[in-house]
Design a protein around this motif. Structure first.
Motif, short mmCIF file in Angstrom:
data_model
loop_
_atom_site.label_atom_id
_atom_site.label_comp_id
_atom_site.label_asym_id
_atom_site.label_seq_id
_atom_site.Cartn_x
_atom_site.Cartn_y
_atom_site.Cartn_z
N CYS A 62 -3.68 1.22 -7.43
CA CYS A 62 -4.10 0.71 -6.75
C CYS A 62 -5.60 1.54 -6.72
N SER A 63 -5.50 2.62 -5.36
CA SER A 63 -6.50 4.05 -5.38
C SER A 63 -5.50 5.20 -4.35
N GLN A 64 -5.27 5.95 -5.29
CA GLN A 64 -4.98 7.24 -4.49
C GLN A 64 -5.12 7.99 -2.99
N ALA A 65 -6.63 7.70 -3.39
CA ALA A 65 -6.96 8.17 -2.25
C ALA A 65 -6.88 7.62 -0.50
N PRO A 66 -6.70 5.79 -0.83
CA PRO A 66 -7.01 5.65 0.27
C PRO A 66 -5.36 5.72 0.60
N PHE A 69 -4.29 9.10 2.47
CA PHE A 69 -4.59 8.80 3.55
C PHE A 69 -3.69 7.70 5.12
N LYS A 132 -10.91 -0.82 -4.97
CA LYS A 132 -11.09 -0.27 -4.72
C LYS A 132 -11.93 0.59 -3.42
N THR A 133 -13.15 -0.52 -4.12
CA THR A 133 -13.82 -0.46 -2.98
C THR A 133 -13.24 -1.26 -1.81
N THR A 135 -10.58 -1.58 -0.59
CA THR A 135 -9.49 -0.10 -0.06
C THR A 135 -10.11 0.91 0.44
N SER A 136 -10.81 1.20 -0.26
CA SER A 136 -11.30 2.80 0.95
C SER A 136 -12.54 2.55 1.84
N ALA A 137 -12.53 1.08 1.82
CA ALA A 137 -13.36 0.66 3.05
C ALA A 137 -12.53 0.55 4.28
N SER A 139 -9.66 1.28 4.41
CA SER A 139 -8.46 2.50 5.36
C SER A 139 -8.92 2.97 6.54
#
Length: 145
Positions: A62-66, A69, A132-133, A135-137, A139
């Motif tokens: 999915c996404s590494q940054a979220p 975190f 990604k958008t 999940t970033s929002a 997290s």
């Protein structure tokens, strides 16, 4: 690496409490304090394989940054759970519930990544940017108790 340090901290705390209670080895025949440390250590040890599996799947699919975190938040919550368990058992409940919520978030990220893969494979639709958008929002909402 932080997971290893946290596990070493838990083991060190267990060893210290074992020596403090004058028991031989890691026997459960000690004080209630030793029992609490032993149980908290076992609970944390049993939760780590699940955590690591969903953390890696969420980060890769999915996404590494979220995912990173959420992983850091989970380690912080596990520390809070362990320390809370050393006091009264009811003090560990917030850490336990918060940890469950983080695991659910990582699991949902993994499922979203797997669904996106199959959407690309079968239909040619790629929703990776949208996922990604989202999940970033979402997290940062993990910080809300």
């Amino acid at each position: 690496i932080l997971c290893v340090f946290l596990t070493a901290f838990f083991a060190n705390k267990l060893e210290h409490e074992s020596k403090h209670c004058n028991s031989k080895g890691f026997q459960r025949q000690g004080s209630s304090c030793f029992d609490r440390v032993y149980t908290a250590n076992q609970n944390c040890g049993h939760a780590y394989p699940t955590f690591l599996a969903v953390l890696w799947c969420a980060g890769l699919l999915c996404s590494q940054a979220p995912a990173a975190f959420a992983g850091l938040m989970y380690l912080f919550v596990r520390q809070k759970y362990f320390v809370g368990y050393l006091g009264e058992r009811t003090q560990s409940t917030p850490g336990y519930l918060f940890g469950k919520r983080i695991i659910l978030f990582l699991f949902l990220m993994s499922v979203a990544g797997i669904l996106n893969y199959y959407l690309i494979f079968f239909f040619g639709s790629d929703f990776e940017i949208h996922i990604k958008t989202i999940t970033s929002a979402i997290s940062p909402l993990l910080l809300i108790p």
